[in-house]
Each structure stands twice: as structure tokens, then as C-alpha cells.
Write a protein that holds these residues in place. Structure first.
Motif: not given
Length: 718
Positions: A405-407, A409, A402-403, A494, A564, A499
Motif C-alpha cells: 500500500s506504500a509502494y 513513496h 515494504v507494505d 517509511s 496523501f 514521516q
């Protein structure tokens, strides 16, 4: 007048004047025991607590520091009707003397409640005879005593006096050959190590209490009996043959039915009435006493329960618990849908705990002392402050990174693996969180379990594994995102394009945990709560709603959710909502408006999962458990209410290891109190984190470096 008790007529009980023995009853914490002698009460010396004559009846009072009280009426298999009747009268008298507040128990030989067994950690002893036979509870140090005790049970030890005969022995159990000056622990060739440990504890108890430490204790293996044992056996008998037996211990009132089956509604319990909750199938019933019920009804509670058992044709071993309002036990509450204690807002409630042997005190959270305060770490579920290394993968048949930057979510249509690494005591430690969304596929669920094991194997089997169901995230997992809230999306994924659409109406509930970490969970429109902050996004507006009991930290976390979702948020305080706010929610509905109890800590429970009897069984450890209750040849289940731990002993067999996780899952999902999807943490012996060890008083990290049998054998020598 009418008394709503399921299927039973209540008879009035004559109440006598308070007994002189009650003058000191409940004055200090601890256990008091009396025996019924010639229809009177006689105290039992403290050194002989836990020893019961099978021809007698007893009254016991346990007082906590709160104080709260448990009153137990114990009836031996051979006690007379007069003695059991006197015990019932004295039990009612004692309840009256203590203001009607005690929880009352009716205990029967070999079918005692876990609460009762918990007072006697080294086991209970059943001795033949009683008052009528002239047997007295006196610490005599009589070195001429001769008796044979048969020990049964792994968690709760019961030692029953049997004939001094080779015919009484079997290969699968332990026995105590008590010859006064010498006490022999005899171990059958097929009994296991943990049973030997428990038998040793009982032998030490007999030596130290009944003999005041003046006897010698010996351990004897089957076939290696010394002359002293052989000489006391009948001469014509031979020793046990090869055939073994398997020990598998484990005035007149109108009546009306209230409800035929659980789950019941708490509102059914009128404070003006008394009720019987019938769980006779599992050999226990509960009598609940309403605080405003008349005195005659409250006094008749125990006799009503006994008559109910008789009328129903239930086993005479059926347990009875009499519960005043406000002292309901966890077992009673579980039969009710969404039980709530006074002033509590969200069910299922945490258990009323002041009746436990040891009260669980809430420890305030202080991140700076995490490593030194294990009790705090356990209560708040925090092994550290969450500032270690985090790696996250999404499950797509394989692990997909997972990127970063998306940790933070997490989407309900996904499963994730979160590997957390930190240092404790100079060693690197690891936790694998397996997060499973409520809308993920069966294939993803199966793959997440497989990939967790694969990751664990690749790291030498050392990580702690924690299975997390969406919405049940433990505080430590919530703390891994560097001050940002963990944001849980009800559905979607994700993956790119997975989404929710921006035009959807969405509501996020923001709540702070006991460790100050926050979580924002997407919820339904009827989920408002006066204790929390909510962010509402409609096609036309964006609101931040603050409940009266919400914290500043929850308001701070709301900013991340607003960022967000996008847009400029209007701040709304509870009680001053505009019409558009309610319109966006689909209309104003009732929601939770009373402040919740924040200081409840539920007493933990420990169970052993064992197939030593030929089938996989689960048995609760009675009383206040200790580290020594962790059987190294079993899998143990620790229930701390908010999460479940599975502790795997090094000597546990394959069936126990594979069967225990299903037992843990079924245990939670079948809980009548409504708990579902709790995190299940699997821990190996010797690699216990402080979130586990903190539930045990005086945990010894080096306990298993020495063979437990060798350690207890050392106590044989004085």
C-alpha cells in the motif's frame, strides 16, 4: 578596440579570395579532404581518406545533414612552415565561405581530436614523405609497394609507417607488412584479441580501398612468418627477441583577463567579443566567437589560438577548437556553471548535437511498440510499459519488505531495493533498482550495495542492476506504480513514526517524463517552474499551482499528492496567485519563467575501461560507435546524458570489473557541467536490455555466439 581574450594578443589575418575548390564545399553531407600542394589545394580521392603524408598539411570539411560544418586543419610532424601557414589561410577562407558557422579544429599528427578520429573508423595511416618528396595520393594498385605499418591504440587506431626491419617490431602490438599483392597482419605474441580485431579492420580497409580489392590478406603470428616477409627484412637482422616494449596509446588588439578558473559564468561571454578558454593543462584550448564580434576578430580566431599556445609555452601538440556561438561542444560547455542553450530553462543543458557525425533524432514515445522499437526504448529509458511484477524492500541491515500500500513513496532517509520482473522475447527478465536517499546513513548505503549483489547472486547474476540517487529516477522506475506518480519525500523514513509532521510547510514539484510517467519531488520554496505543477502544503492552506507550460497529466498526478497530504486544495494558475500563496512560500522570488526545450536529444558517448597497459585507463571511442566497439575483454561506459551504463565484457578481468564502477561515479561527480547522482546501470555481455541496445544501430543479439576473430577472418577471403 579591446578584445577580451585570456592572455593573448590577436593579430589580423590576411584573407584571400575564395578558392575554386570551395564551389562544391558543404553541398552534401560527408567528408571532403584536400592536401596543400605547392601552396594550393588539391582534393584527395575518397578511397584514400584517412591516409596522411607526415610531410604535408591537409584541410578537411565534414558536413552534416543539418547542415552544420566542422573544418579541420591537419599538420604532419614534418610539414613546412609555409604549408602550415597556407593551411591556416585556407581554413579561414573556408570558414568565411560557409558564413562563419563551422567549428574549426587544429589537428596535429598523433594528437588528433576524437571528432577527427571518428571520421576514420578503421583507423588512420601516417605515410612517410609528402609533396616535396614526390609522393602522390593516387589509387595506383601498385603491387610492388613495400612498407611496414606499426599499429597503436585500442579505440582509435593509428598506423605509422616505420623502417622495414625486425628492429621495428615488438611483442605487444600488431603490424601490417604491406607487400602490394599480399598484405600481412602480423600479431605479436602479447597483443590482445581486441587489438587483433582493430588491426584486421585496417588491413581490410587497405585491401578494399588502396588496392581496390585486388590484394590478398593474411594473418600471421609472431614466429610463424612466411618466406615472403623474411625475404624483405635486412638479412643481417634476427627476429624480435624476448624483451617486449609496452604500447600505451592512448591589426593589434588589447588583451584582458576575464576569469582565472572554472566554473565560469555563461554571462561572461559577451556577444560582441571573442574569448579563449584555456585548458592547456589537458592539451586543448577553445576560441569562442561572439556573433556580434567584428569580422577581423572572428577571422583571427585560429591564429589567436596558435599564438596563445606559443605565448604560454604549451606543447605544440595542444589542440585548438574554434567555436561560433550556438555551436558549443559538450567539452566546452562543461567548464561553465549551469550552461543553458537558447530558450532552455534548466541547467545543466543537454549538448548541442547537430555537429555530431550522425544527428540523434527524437523518437516519440509509444508504449505499444516498446518491444519492436529499440531506439525509442533507449531514448526514453523504457524496457516495457511498467506493468510487470514489483517487489520493494527497505534496507535495514537486511531487506525488510515494504507494505504494497506504500509502494510509490520513497523517503530521503531510506535506501530501497526494487526488483522488477517482466517477460521479453519469451524469457523472464529482471531489473534491480537500488534507490539511495540523500539523507540515508553510510551504513545504509553500504548495506544497499551489499544486498543488491546478494540478490543478484541469488538470481544467477542475470538481473540488470541500476543504482539510483534520490531525484535522478529514470522514467522506467517512475512507471512502475500503475498510473500513480512516484512521490519522493526530501527526508524522513517509511519506518513507523519517521514521516514529516503534518504541520510542516512542504512543496512538491510534479513533472511528467518523456515516457508520460510522473514524479512528485519535495523541493525547496524557490523551485517554481513555469513548465510544471506544484502542490504547496502550509499549516493553514493547501494549493495546487499550475504553470503556463504544465500538462493535464501533471494536474492529474497532483490529485494523489493532495490525497496523501490531506485537505481541500485551492487551484491557482500562474500569474493569478493570492498573497497568501506567496506568504506560504516565504515571499515572492524570481523563478524559471521561460518554456524549456523539450526536443533536445544528447548524442551518447562510449568509453572503454581497460588495464591492458598495466594501469586502469579510460578512453573514448571516437565517432559514431557500433556494437563491434564493445571490447569483450573490457568494461565499457556508455553515457546517454540522463544515465550511465556499465557494460561488462565476458573476458574483462577482476581489476576492470571492480574499478569501473568507481570510474563511472567519479566521471559523473567530476563533470563540470553539474550533473550529479545519475543512475548507473550495470549490464553483462549477452544480457543487454533494449534501453541499452537501442543506442546502437543494427544491434545483433547473436553477434558473440561466433568468435569475433573468426568472423573477421572470414572477411579476409574474397
Amino acid at each position: 578596440r579591446s578584445n577580451k581574450v585570456r592572455g593573448v594578443s590577436i593579430t589580423r589575418v590576411a584573407i584571400m579570395v575564395s578558392h575554386k575548390e570551395f564551389a562544391g564545399a558543404g553541398k552534401k553531407p560527408g567528408l571532403q579532404v584536400w592536401r596543400i600542394e605547392n601552396l594550393d589545394l588539391k582534393p584527395v580521392p575518397q578511397a584514400l581518406h584517412g591516409s596522411f603524408f607526415t610531410g604535408d598539411a591537409y584541410l578537411l570539411l565534414f558536413t552534416t545533414s543539418a547542415p552544420s560544418y566542422n573544418v579541420h586543419m591537419w599538420l604532419g610532424d614534418s610539414c613546412s612552415q609555409d604549408e602550415s601557414g597556407a593551411a591556416a589561410i585556407f581554413s579561414t577562407q573556408l570558414d568565411d565561405f560557409l558564413g562563419g558557422g563551422p567549428v574549426q579544429y587544429r589537428e596535429l599528427q598523433n594528437s588528433e581530436s576524437n571528432t577527427f578520429l571518428g571520421y576514420f573508423k578503421s583507423g588512420i595511416k601516417y605515410q612517410r614523405g609528402g609533396v616535396a618528396s614526390g609522393f602522390q595520393h593516387v589509387v595506383t594498385n601498385d603491387m610492388s609497394v613495400k612498407r611496414l605499418l606499426h599499429l597503436k591504440g585500442r579505440r582509435a587506431i593509428r598506423a605509422t609507417e616505420v623502417d622495414m626491419s625486425w628492429n621495428s617490431f615488438n611483442k605487444g602490438d600488431c603490424f601490417i607488412v604491406d607487400l602490394g599483392q599480399h598484405i600481412y597482419q602480423w600479431c605479436g605474441s602479447e597483443c590482445n584479441r581486441f587489438e587483433r580485431l582493430k588491426a584486421s579492420e585496417l588491413g581490410i580497409d587497405i585491401r578494399d580501398n588502396e588496392r581496390n580489392g585486388r590484394a590478398k590478406l593474411h594473418m600471421v603470428e609472431e614466429g610463424e612468418e612466411p618466406a615472403e616477409i623474411i625475404e624483405v627484412m635486412p638479412a643481417e637482422q634476427t627476429r624480435p627477441n624476448s624483451e617486449s616494449r609496452i604500447s600505451d596509446a592512448s591589426g593589434s588588439m588589447k588583451v584582458s583577463a576575464v576569469a582565472p578558473s572554472s566554473p565560469f559564468k555563461q554571462a561572461m561571454l559577451s556577444p560582441e567579443e571573442c574569448y579563449i578558454l584555456d585548458n592547456g593543462v589537458d592539451k586543448n584550448i577553445f576560441v569562442w566567437k561572439g556573433p556580434k564580434a567584428n569580422k577581423a576578430e572572428r577571422r583571427a580566431a585560429m591564429s589567436a589560438g596558435q599564438q596563445f599556445i606559443k605565448d604560454k609555452g604549451y606543447s605544440n601538440k595542444t589542440q585548438i577548437q574554434v567555436l561560433p556561438a550556438g555551436a558549443e561542444t559538450t567539452l566546452f560547455k562543461q567548464f561553465f556553471f549551469n550552461w543553458m542553450d537558447k530558450d532552455e530553462t534548466t541547467g545543466p543543458t543537454k549538448a548541442y548535437t547537430i555537429g555530431r557525425i550522425a544527428k540523434v533524432d527524437q523518437v516519440p514515445f509509444d508504449a505499444s511498440s516498446l518491444h519492436s522499437n529499440k531506439a525509442m526504448a533507449a531514448q526514453h529509458g523504457m524496457v516495457d510499459d511498467g506493468k510487470g511484477k514489483v517487489q520493494i524492500w527497505r534496507v535495514e541491515g537486511e531487506k525488510v519488505p515494504v507494505d504494497p500500500s506504500a509502494y510509490g513513496h520513497f523517503y530521503g532517509g531510506d535506501c530501497y531495493l526494487i526488483l522488477y520482473s517482466y517477460r521479453l522475447g519469451g524469457r523472464e527478465q529482471h531489473i534491480i533498482y537500488t534507490w539511495q536517499g540523500l539523507k540515508c546513513t553510510q551504513d545504509e548505503l553500504a548495506a544497499s550495495a551489499f544486498l543488491t549483489v546478494k540478490l543478484d547472486d541469488s538470481m544467477g547474476g542475470s538481473p540488470v542492476q541500476v543504482r539510483v540517487t534520490q531525484g535522478q529516477e529514470p522514467p522506467h522506475l517512475m512507471s512502475l506504480f500503475q498510473g500513480k506518480p512516484m512521490i519522493i519525500h526530501s527526508g524522513g523514513t517509511s519506518r513507523k513514526g519517521g514521516q514529516s509532521h503534518s504541520g510542516s510547510t512542504r512543496l512538491f514539484n510534479i513533472r511528467q517524463s518523456s515516457s508520460s510517467a510522473t514524479r512528485a519531488v519535495e523541493v525547496s520554496a524557490s523551485s517554481l517552474n513555469t513548465n510544471d505543477v506544484f502542490v504547496l502544503k502550509s499549516p493553514n492552506a493547501l494549493y495546487v499551482w499550475r504553470g503556463v507550460g504544465a500538462s493535464d497529466e501533471e494536474m492529474e498526478a497532483a490529485k494523489y499528492v493532495v490525497d496523501f497530504l490531506g485537505g481541500s486544495a485551492k487551484h491557482v494558475s500562474e500569474g493569478s496567485e493570492p498573497g497568501d500563496f506567496w506568504a506560504a512560500l516565504g515571499g515572492k522570488k524570481d523563478y524559471q519563467t521561460s518554456k524549456s526545450l523539450q526536443n533536445m536529444v544528447n548524442a551518447p558517448r562510449l568509453f572503454g575501461c581497460s588495464n591492458k597497459t598495466g594501469r586502469l585507463t579510460v578512453e573514448e571511442v571516437p565517432g559514431d560507435f557500433t556494437q563491434s566497439d564493445l571490447a569483450t575483454d573490457d568494461v565499457m561506459l556508455l553515457d546517454t546524458w540522463d544515465q550511465i551504463f556499465l557494460w561488462v565484457g565476458n573476458e574483462a578481468n577482476a581489476e576492470e570489473k571492480t574499478g569501473a564502477p568507481k570510474i563511472a561515479k567519479d566521471y559523473v561527480e567530476s563533470d563540470p557541467s553539474g550533473r550529479r547522482g545519475l543512475p548507473i546501470t550495470t549490464i553483462k555481455q549477452g544480457a543487454e536490455p533494449p534501453t541499452f541496445t537501442g543506442w546502437f544501430q543494427a544491434w545483433e543479439s547473436k553477434m558473440w555466439e561466433m568468435d569475433p576473430l573468426d568472423r573477421i577472418r572470414a572477411r579476409f577471403q574474397r
